[in-house]
Design a protein around this motif. Structure first.
Motif, PDB file in Angstrom:
ATOM      1  N   TYR A 120       4.625   2.487  -8.833  1.00 27.49           N
ATOM      2  CA  TYR A 120       3.406   2.868  -9.575  1.00 27.49           C
ATOM      3  C   TYR A 120       3.512   4.226 -10.259  1.00 27.49           C
ATOM      4  O   TYR A 120       2.685   4.535 -11.110  1.00 27.49           O
ATOM      5  CB  TYR A 120       2.176   2.774  -8.666  1.00 27.49           C
ATOM      6  N   ASN A 121       4.529   5.048  -9.908  1.00 25.72           N
ATOM      7  CA  ASN A 121       4.730   6.296 -10.660  1.00 25.72           C
ATOM      8  C   ASN A 121       5.678   6.104 -11.830  1.00 25.72           C
ATOM      9  O   ASN A 121       6.007   7.053 -12.532  1.00 25.72           O
ATOM     10  CB  ASN A 121       5.289   7.410  -9.753  1.00 25.72           C
ATOM     11  N   ASP A 122       6.131   4.881 -12.020  1.00 24.76           N
ATOM     12  CA  ASP A 122       7.074   4.621 -13.105  1.00 24.76           C
ATOM     13  C   ASP A 122       6.314   4.642 -14.440  1.00 24.76           C
ATOM     14  O   ASP A 122       5.281   3.978 -14.585  1.00 24.76           O
ATOM     15  CB  ASP A 122       7.729   3.244 -12.861  1.00 24.76           C
ATOM     16  N   ARG A 123       6.850   5.401 -15.399  1.00 24.51           N
ATOM     17  CA  ARG A 123       6.179   5.589 -16.693  1.00 24.51           C
ATOM     18  C   ARG A 123       5.892   4.275 -17.426  1.00 24.51           C
ATOM     19  O   ARG A 123       4.962   4.177 -18.208  1.00 24.51           O
ATOM     20  CB  ARG A 123       7.083   6.485 -17.550  1.00 24.51           C
ATOM     21  N   ARG A 124       6.718   3.241 -17.144  1.00 27.75           N
ATOM     22  CA  ARG A 124       6.515   1.989 -17.889  1.00 27.75           C
ATOM     23  C   ARG A 124       5.129   1.390 -17.620  1.00 27.75           C
ATOM     24  O   ARG A 124       4.571   0.688 -18.458  1.00 27.75           O
ATOM     25  CB  ARG A 124       7.628   0.987 -17.575  1.00 27.75           C
ATOM     26  N   TYR A 125       4.574   1.696 -16.426  1.00 24.45           N
ATOM     27  CA  TYR A 125       3.270   1.098 -16.114  1.00 24.45           C
ATOM     28  C   TYR A 125       2.099   1.859 -16.735  1.00 24.45           C
ATOM     29  O   TYR A 125       0.952   1.465 -16.589  1.00 24.45           O
ATOM     30  CB  TYR A 125       3.127   0.897 -14.596  1.00 24.45           C
ATOM     31  N   GLU A 126       2.437   2.948 -17.469  1.00 26.43           N
ATOM     32  CA  GLU A 126       1.390   3.610 -18.271  1.00 26.43           C
ATOM     33  C   GLU A 126       1.251   2.922 -19.627  1.00 26.43           C
ATOM     34  O   GLU A 126       0.339   3.224 -20.384  1.00 26.43           O
ATOM     35  CB  GLU A 126       1.754   5.090 -18.486  1.00 26.43           C
ATOM     36  N   THR A 127       2.196   2.030 -19.949  1.00 29.52           N
ATOM     37  CA  THR A 127       2.174   1.394 -21.269  1.00 29.52           C
ATOM     38  C   THR A 127       1.436   0.052 -21.243  1.00 29.52           C
ATOM     39  O   THR A 127       1.362  -0.630 -22.257  1.00 29.52           O
ATOM     40  CB  THR A 127       3.616   1.114 -21.755  1.00 29.52           C
ATOM     41  N   CYS A 128       0.903  -0.314 -20.091  1.00 27.99           N
ATOM     42  CA  CYS A 128       0.304  -1.655 -19.956  1.00 27.99           C
ATOM     43  C   CYS A 128      -1.090  -1.691 -20.580  1.00 27.99           C
ATOM     44  O   CYS A 128      -1.722  -0.659 -20.769  1.00 27.99           O
ATOM     45  CB  CYS A 128       0.200  -2.040 -18.485  1.00 27.99           C
ATOM     46  N   ASP A 129      -1.573  -2.903 -20.850  1.00 28.80           N
ATOM     47  CA  ASP A 129      -2.915  -3.051 -21.408  1.00 28.80           C
ATOM     48  C   ASP A 129      -3.976  -3.060 -20.306  1.00 28.80           C
ATOM     49  O   ASP A 129      -5.109  -3.494 -20.536  1.00 28.80           O
ATOM     50  CB  ASP A 129      -2.987  -4.325 -22.269  1.00 28.80           C
ATOM     51  N   LEU A 130      -3.617  -2.584 -19.123  1.00 28.42           N
ATOM     52  CA  LEU A 130      -4.572  -2.416 -18.013  1.00 28.42           C
ATOM     53  C   LEU A 130      -4.324  -1.041 -17.416  1.00 28.42           C
ATOM     54  O   LEU A 130      -3.161  -0.607 -17.347  1.00 28.42           O
ATOM     55  CB  LEU A 130      -4.277  -3.433 -16.897  1.00 28.42           C
ATOM     56  N   PRO A 131      -5.382  -0.354 -16.948  1.00 26.40           N
ATOM     57  CA  PRO A 131      -5.124   0.914 -16.258  1.00 26.40           C
ATOM     58  C   PRO A 131      -4.319   0.656 -14.986  1.00 26.40           C
ATOM     59  O   PRO A 131      -4.425  -0.426 -14.395  1.00 26.40           O
ATOM     60  CB  PRO A 131      -6.520   1.447 -15.938  1.00 26.40           C
ATOM     61  N   LYS A 132      -3.527   1.665 -14.583  1.00 23.10           N
ATOM     62  CA  LYS A 132      -2.638   1.489 -13.433  1.00 23.10           C
ATOM     63  C   LYS A 132      -3.358   0.975 -12.192  1.00 23.10           C
ATOM     64  O   LYS A 132      -2.834   0.155 -11.448  1.00 23.10           O
ATOM     65  CB  LYS A 132      -1.990   2.827 -13.088  1.00 23.10           C
ATOM     66  N   ASP A 133      -4.588   1.481 -11.947  1.00 24.85           N
ATOM     67  CA  ASP A 133      -5.265   1.073 -10.704  1.00 24.85           C
ATOM     68  C   ASP A 133      -5.782  -0.360 -10.768  1.00 24.85           C
ATOM     69  O   ASP A 133      -6.270  -0.898  -9.781  1.00 24.85           O
ATOM     70  CB  ASP A 133      -6.381   2.059 -10.324  1.00 24.85           C
ATOM     71  N   LYS A 134      -5.663  -0.991 -11.940  1.00 21.29           N
ATOM     72  CA  LYS A 134      -6.055  -2.411 -12.039  1.00 21.29           C
ATOM     73  C   LYS A 134      -4.830  -3.332 -11.989  1.00 21.29           C
ATOM     74  O   LYS A 134      -4.956  -4.554 -12.006  1.00 21.29           O
ATOM     75  CB  LYS A 134      -6.809  -2.669 -13.360  1.00 21.29           C
ATOM     76  N   ASP A 144       0.854  -1.200   0.000  1.00 25.84           N
ATOM     77  CA  ASP A 144       0.000   0.000   0.000  1.00 25.84           C
ATOM     78  C   ASP A 144       0.880   1.236   0.000  1.00 25.84           C
ATOM     79  O   ASP A 144       2.110   1.126  -0.043  1.00 25.84           O
ATOM     80  CB  ASP A 144      -1.005  -0.025   1.166  1.00 25.84           C
ATOM     81  N   GLN A 145       0.247   2.389   0.052  1.00 27.19           N
ATOM     82  CA  GLN A 145       0.986   3.639  -0.163  1.00 27.19           C
ATOM     83  C   GLN A 145       2.017   3.924   0.926  1.00 27.19           C
ATOM     84  O   GLN A 145       2.896   4.752   0.745  1.00 27.19           O
ATOM     85  CB  GLN A 145       0.002   4.796  -0.267  1.00 27.19           C
ATOM     86  N   SER A 146       1.921   3.234   2.065  1.00 29.10           N
ATOM     87  CA  SER A 146       2.897   3.466   3.130  1.00 29.10           C
ATOM     88  C   SER A 146       4.196   2.683   2.884  1.00 29.10           C
ATOM     89  O   SER A 146       5.180   2.859   3.599  1.00 29.10           O
ATOM     90  CB  SER A 146       2.302   3.042   4.487  1.00 29.10           C
ATOM     91  N   HIS A 147       4.180   1.837   1.879  1.00 32.04           N
ATOM     92  CA  HIS A 147       5.360   1.003   1.597  1.00 32.04           C
ATOM     93  C   HIS A 147       6.441   1.868   0.930  1.00 32.04           C
ATOM     94  O   HIS A 147       6.135   2.666   0.035  1.00 32.04           O
ATOM     95  CB  HIS A 147       4.940  -0.153   0.677  1.00 32.04           C
ATOM     96  N   PRO A 148       7.725   1.688   1.346  1.00 32.97           N
ATOM     97  CA  PRO A 148       8.782   2.561   0.803  1.00 32.97           C
ATOM     98  C   PRO A 148       8.965   2.501  -0.716  1.00 32.97           C
ATOM     99  O   PRO A 148       9.529   3.419  -1.304  1.00 32.97           O
ATOM    100  CB  PRO A 148      10.054   2.081   1.521  1.00 32.97           C
ATOM    101  N   TYR A 149       8.507   1.409  -1.357  1.00 32.44           N
ATOM    102  CA  TYR A 149       8.700   1.318  -2.814  1.00 32.44           C
ATOM    103  C   TYR A 149       7.405   1.502  -3.602  1.00 32.44           C
ATOM    104  O   TYR A 149       7.414   1.349  -4.819  1.00 32.44           O
ATOM    105  CB  TYR A 149       9.383  -0.018  -3.175  1.00 32.44           C
TER     106      TYR A 149
END
Ligand SMILES: O=C(O)[C@@H](COP(=O)(O)O)OP(=O)(O)O
Length: 259
Positions: free
Chosen positions: A137-151, A127-132
């Motif tokens: 999830y702010n890494d640009r590579r995860y905007e290229t996936c065939d799923l929205p980031k929140d999925k 979760d958001q309290s985790h150091p990583y």
């Protein structure tokens, strides 16, 4: 279609493999030893006469870097490389960044083995309290996936890895193999275990005893239905491979201080 060969590969040793930390979706580069493992793997495949038409990797640098080094050592740098998050390592959730031996001390070796090797058990989610969390999830590579980031997953068991990997195998990789293309998949310990489980029909219980070392090619021969004609084979020196498997298994044990 005649029998075809498929090679699966867990990337060379990464920086956090060396530090015995769960790396998962954190993007770590190969260690110096990992670079050599990948180059040696390429040399071995070349000596054995392997040629590839297409390479698939995850979107994590350690699997991509490994693919480049393997192709370089084989003199096949021109071979196309396709990347997908669906080949990423298993999402280790809240365990990401933690040291396995310390986790074994705090939670017991059996629990660590269940988290690492069972089929159905998910580690606690990140979760958001985790150091990583934000680094991932702010890494640009995860905007290229065939799923929205929140999925995208926040933790995964091996079952979830197989569930997200299978559509990519069936819709993208398998059709290429059916066309006769010779494929290398440069991925991770657990994404490779999930695919092997599917291809070889390994049971939920048996998969817990399958551990893959870094930088060792896993050779498969498939029939026209993409079913293996014989058990997978780890290529290389048998003694060195068994020692490397033991080292990976021992990562989840409590460190006994030297006398
Ligand atoms: O996430 C990680 O740290 C390792 C696997 O760890 P274990 O399942 O062996 O604990 O993945 P890889 O090095 O293959 O990318």
């Amino acid at each position: 279609m005649a029998k075809c060969k498929l090679v699966l590969l867990r990337h060379g040793e990464g920086a956090w493999n060396k530090e015995n930390r769960f790396c998962s979706w954190v993007d770590q580069k190969l260690s110096c030893a990992g670079v050599k493992e990948a180059q040696d793997c390429g040399k071995l495949l070349k000596d054995l006469g392997y040629e590839f038409d297409l390479v698939f990797t995850s979107i994590l640098s350690r699997s991509i870097q490994t693919a480049w080094l393997v192709l370089g050592a084989m003199g096949q740098e021109w071979v196309p490389v396709e990347k997908s998050w669906r080949l990423n390592e298993r999402h280790y959730g809240a365990l990401i960044g933690l040291n396995r031996a310390e986790m074994a001390l705090n939670h017991g070796e059996e629990q660590v083995k269940i988290w690492r090797r069972s089929y159905g058990v998910m580690p606690p989610p990140i979760d958001q309290s985790h150091p990583y969390f934000f680094e991932i999830y702010n890494d640009r590579r995860y905007e290229t996936c065939d799923l929205p980031k929140d999925k995208l997953p926040r933790t995964e068991s091996l079952k979830e890895v197989l569930d997200r990997l299978l559509p990519y195998w069936e819709e993208v990789i398998a059709p290429e193999i059916r066309k006769g293309r010779r494929v290398l998949i440069s991925a991770h310990g657990n994404s490779t275990r999930a695919l092997l489980k599917h291809l070889e029909g390994i049971s939920d219980e048996e998969i817990a005893s399958l551990t893959l070392p870094t930088g060792v090619p896993v050779a498969l021969e498939l029939d026209e239905n993409l079913r293996p004609t014989k058990p997978h084979q780890l290529l290389g020196d048998e003694g060195a491979i068994q020692a490397a498997i033991k080292r990976v298994e021992d990562q989840g044990k409590v460190l006994v201080p030297a006398q």
